[in-house]
Design an enzyme around this catalytic site. Sequence first.
Site, PDB file in Angstrom:
ATOM      1  N   CYS A  58      22.185  -7.977 -33.127  1.00 33.65           N
ATOM      2  CA  CYS A  58      21.030  -7.550 -32.779  1.00 33.65           C
ATOM      3  C   CYS A  58      20.854  -8.190 -31.297  1.00 33.65           C
ATOM      4  O   CYS A  58      21.036  -9.409 -30.930  1.00 33.65           O
ATOM      5  CB  CYS A  58      19.819  -8.323 -33.651  1.00 33.65           C
ATOM      6  SG  CYS A  58      18.176  -8.069 -32.956  1.00 33.65           S
ATOM      7  N   ASP A  65      24.257  -7.314 -37.647  1.00 30.12           N
ATOM      8  CA  ASP A  65      23.772  -6.186 -38.422  1.00 30.12           C
ATOM      9  C   ASP A  65      25.097  -5.613 -38.970  1.00 30.12           C
ATOM     10  O   ASP A  65      25.969  -5.640 -38.646  1.00 30.12           O
ATOM     11  CB  ASP A  65      23.004  -5.265 -37.365  1.00 30.12           C
ATOM     12  CG  ASP A  65      21.863  -5.653 -37.006  1.00 30.12           C
ATOM     13  OD1 ASP A  65      20.902  -6.141 -37.628  1.00 30.12           O
ATOM     14  OD2 ASP A  65      21.704  -5.592 -35.530  1.00 30.12           O
ATOM     15  N   GLU A 100      20.376   2.443 -33.012  1.00 28.20           N
ATOM     16  CA  GLU A 100      20.049   3.788 -32.251  1.00 28.20           C
ATOM     17  C   GLU A 100      21.365   3.965 -31.220  1.00 28.20           C
ATOM     18  O   GLU A 100      21.655   4.825 -31.205  1.00 28.20           O
ATOM     19  CB  GLU A 100      18.797   4.015 -31.933  1.00 28.20           C
ATOM     20  CG  GLU A 100      17.823   3.854 -32.864  1.00 28.20           C
ATOM     21  CD  GLU A 100      17.153   2.508 -33.360  1.00 28.20           C
ATOM     22  OE1 GLU A 100      16.365   2.535 -34.152  1.00 28.20           O
ATOM     23  OE2 GLU A 100      17.774   1.639 -32.864  1.00 28.20           O
TER      24      GLU A 100
END
Length: 167
Positions: A58, A65, A100
């Site tokens: 992150c 993550d 993303e």
Amino acid sequence: MAHAGRSPEELKDISQLGSQGTRYPSQYAPEVLETFDNKHPGRDYFVKFNCPEFTSLCPMTGQPDFATLYISYIPDVKMVESKSLKLYLFSFRNHGDFHEDCVNVIMNDLIALMNPRYIEVWGKFTPRGGISIDPYCNYGRPGTKYEAMAEHRLLNHDLYPEKVDNR
């Protein structure tokens, strides 16, 4: 090392496969990606990679993550070599980026590497703070049927999210 069905000339650019001295990159490393020639360029077919151990960081907290990545593509002339892909994905381990961004960067790097007819990358990240994020991106070569295919698959992607079973 002999590889069935491939001449030494066809394998000249592959340096990771079969190497006993594998070095795992500690930072984002698109340069480790390697290709080989598609032996069936006259046929459309999917190549799918399921990568259940993807990790990144992150960018805000530095916490890890975890995700399962699904990479599917229809090759043209070049294909990505799987061990180099594994090393490339491993290079995200210390890379700080949002979910993303990770899937889009991976897709962009693979497009630049092999210029596939079609490609999609789907990240199914494990929940953190009670929320999971599952970004999906795709690309179809502009001006071809693959561009229309990409639009169709994007518009119809994940119509039944309640059936996602990776959690």
